[in-house]
Design an enzyme around this catalytic site. Structure first.
Site, mmCIF file in Angstrom:
data_model
loop_
_atom_site.group_PDB
_atom_site.id
_atom_site.type_symbol
_atom_site.label_atom_id
_atom_site.label_comp_id
_atom_site.label_asym_id
_atom_site.label_seq_id
_atom_site.Cartn_x
_atom_site.Cartn_y
_atom_site.Cartn_z
ATOM 1 N N LYS A 55 22.984 -29.944 -13.376
ATOM 2 C CA LYS A 55 23.599 -30.371 -12.106
ATOM 3 C C LYS A 55 23.635 -29.179 -11.155
ATOM 4 O O LYS A 55 23.903 -28.039 -11.585
ATOM 5 C CB LYS A 55 25.019 -30.890 -12.382
ATOM 6 C CG LYS A 55 25.721 -31.473 -11.160
ATOM 7 C CD LYS A 55 27.084 -32.060 -11.540
ATOM 8 C CE LYS A 55 27.802 -32.691 -10.359
ATOM 9 N NZ LYS A 55 29.113 -33.285 -10.729
ATOM 10 N N SER A 104 29.892 -38.030 -9.388
ATOM 11 C CA SER A 104 29.021 -37.208 -8.578
ATOM 12 C C SER A 104 27.789 -36.688 -9.305
ATOM 13 O O SER A 104 26.864 -36.206 -8.651
ATOM 14 C CB SER A 104 29.814 -36.024 -8.019
ATOM 15 O OG SER A 104 30.246 -35.177 -9.053
ATOM 16 N N SER A 108 33.155 -37.857 -12.931
ATOM 17 C CA SER A 108 31.779 -37.630 -12.458
ATOM 18 C C SER A 108 30.705 -37.485 -13.526
ATOM 19 O O SER A 108 29.528 -37.440 -13.198
ATOM 20 C CB SER A 108 31.729 -36.397 -11.568
ATOM 21 O OG SER A 108 32.131 -36.747 -10.274
HETATM 22 N N1 GLN Z 1 34.897 -39.656 -7.748
HETATM 23 C C1 GLN Z 1 35.865 -38.609 -7.870
HETATM 24 C C2 GLN Z 1 35.974 -37.869 -6.559
HETATM 25 O O1 GLN Z 1 35.332 -38.248 -5.639
HETATM 26 C C3 GLN Z 1 35.530 -37.695 -9.006
HETATM 27 C C4 GLN Z 1 34.513 -36.688 -8.703
HETATM 28 C C5 GLN Z 1 34.219 -35.756 -9.849
HETATM 29 O O2 GLN Z 1 34.590 -36.029 -10.992
HETATM 30 N N2 GLN Z 1 33.627 -34.631 -9.513
HETATM 31 O O3 GLN Z 1 36.673 -36.928 -6.423
#
Ligand code: GLN
Length: 474
Positions: free
Chosen positions: A66, A142, A166
């Site tokens: 990532k 994400s 994410s």
């Molecule tokens: N969807 C969550 C957010 O927008 C989690 C994102 C993540 O785990 N990096 O913050």
């Protein structure tokens, strides 16, 4: 999958160079459609492949990374314009050092929501990533690039990060395995911080066994991350195939209420019945503060993000706005031009909840509710070995459908966020597929949550679920 590849590598049936070449031709063929990769580092990877030590546990296995995890000499854009030019990682993150020690080869950078803020990868400022199961749909986020590549076979395995879901949610949407380790199990040194009390790095893989392989390589204490725990790392393979006989699995009533898609519910119910048929005892439990999780998270995560992202000031990292009038203008213009709308929204929200007049009312209060949520889990784990639930209320939605409704998007994190607030491990394992607003069959993930540091138990249950649900997955 990795075990099979290792056999082939050791017998000479394939080579690390050939694995990389195969991935690279798969990417050339299909990544135009899925858009999972932001960049490839094939030159250095091929050099490393030539001298790979096949006796090591991940010897010669290429891993996708990532784009918020630093790899020496490679880009690390975090899906942001801020870092897309003028930034090259000056060092390896600890997880990368550990992967290299295990023989693996980091070879490509995977797309993500900007600074990991989002659930769809649509917040990447650099590229659109699609779900390989249906290219009209989001891959989740994400870590959407990581999930999409693993599902599409353009990565054997990948690393992602999980602050509120994410890793697990994109794994669920793309039909792969995604593991968020306990807070403290894996070093975050070299991960670009989003919300430091919540962030964890973990694997996205094609099988549960592969997740165990990767976790084995990256887990453990690190003097460079004082939140990493100095506790023994168990042998995750030793217990992987122990099954679920005699284990108590908790079904939290708050995770099966209204708002959950009926197809998701059916698949998850099915998986639970199959685990019961294998000898697990199913126990109804309650996590009474669950309904506060989204609100709590969306105070704490933006608060921490507003502080962490203050380092992007146009001076120290990445882009600097052109022709500023004075030093203040450097900060203002660089941040104005460098950050996308969701990141700005979070910074503004986070700054607000930390401001002196509102700190107690929002941030202080959210911390108290966080303690209640953690205690819910402590109580539950006195009764059960693990908790089983859906990962997301619905399968992957179509691209573009929540663009004007951030609140709706935040609400979709309802089942994953609590594990981060409580610091406990969670996995998403494919448990079937369902049709959803249209014609396509879309993957559904089963979430398994365990007590702090109980990754071995979580992997063991996920392995049983994978074995029993496998037949339903096309
Ligand atoms: N969807 C969550 C957010 O927008 C989690 C994102 C993540 O785990 N990096 O913050």
């Amino acid at each position: 999958m990795i075990s099979e590849l290792r056999k082939q590598l050791l017998s000479g049936e394939t080579t690390p160079v050939k694995l990389l070449e195969d991935l690279s031709s798969g990417i050339a063929e299909r990544d135009g459609q899925t858009g999972a990769y932001l960049s490839l580092e094939l030159q250095t990877a091929l050099e490393e492949a030539q001298s790979a030590d096949l006796s090591k546990p991940l010897g010669g296995i290429p891993i996708g990374i990532k784009d918020n995890i630093n790899v020496l000499g490679q880009p690390c854009t975090c899906g942001s314009k801020f870092l897309s030019k003028n930034y090259t990682s000056p060092y390896d993150a600890t997880v990368i050092t550990k992967l290299r020690k295990a023989g693996a080869i980091p070879f490509g950078r995977l797309n993500m929501d900007e600074f990991a803020m989002g659930s769809s990868t649509e917040n990447s400022a650099l590229k659109q990533t699609r779900n390989p199961r249906d290219p009209e749909r989001i891959p989740g986020g994400s870590s959407g690039g990581s999930a999409s590549a693993v599902a599409d076979g353009t990565a054997i395995a990948a690393l992602g990060s999980d602050t509120g879901g994410s890793i697990r949610q994109p794994a669920s949407h793309c039909g792969v395995v995604g593991l968020k380790p306990s807070y403290g199990r894996v070093s975050r040194y070299g991960l670009v911080a989003f919300a430091s009390s919540l962030d964890q790095i973990g694997p996205l893989t094609q099988t549960v066994e592969d997740a165990a392989h990767l976790l084995q390589a990256i887990a453990g204490a690190d003097p460079r991350d004082s939140t990493s725990l100095d506790v023994a790392v168990p042998d995750y393979h030793a217990t992987l195939k122990n099954g679920v006989e005699g284990l108590k699995l908790g079904i939290p009533k708050e995770y099966f209420g209204h708002g959950i898609d009926s197809g998701v519910r059916n698949q998850v119910d099915n998986a639970i019945q199959k685990l019961a048929a294998q000898g697990a005892e199913i126990v109804d439990i309650s996590l009474p503060h669950s309904s506060y999780a989204v609100a709590t998270y969306y105070v704490i995560a933006p608060a921490e993000a507003s502080s962490n992202l203050s380092r992007f000031d146009g001076i120290r990292y990445g882009m600097r706005a052109e022709k500023p009038e004075d030093i203040l203008d450097v900060y203002k213009k660089s941040r104005e031009e460098g950050f996308g709308p969701e990141v700005k929204r979070r910074i503004i929200l986070g700054t607000y909840v930390l401001s002196s007049g509102y700190y107690d009312a929002y941030y202080g209060r959210a911390q108290k509710v966080r303690t209640l949520i953690r205690k819910d889990f402590e109580q539950a784990f006195k009764l059960v070995d693990a908790i089983v639930s859906p990962v997301a209320p619905s399968p992957a939605r179509k691209l573009g459908t929540n663009a004007d409704d951030p609140l709706q998007e935040y609400l979709s994190d309802i089942f994953t966020i609590s594990a981060n607030l409580a610091g406990i491990p969670g996995i998403s394992v494919p448990c079937g597929s369902t049709d959803f607003d249209g014609d396509s069959q879309l993957p559904v993930g089963l979430q398994i949550l365990g007590p702090h540091l109980a990754e071995a138990k979580v992997l063991q249950i996920a392995h049983a679920a994978e074995g029993t649900c496998g037949a339903d997955i096309g």
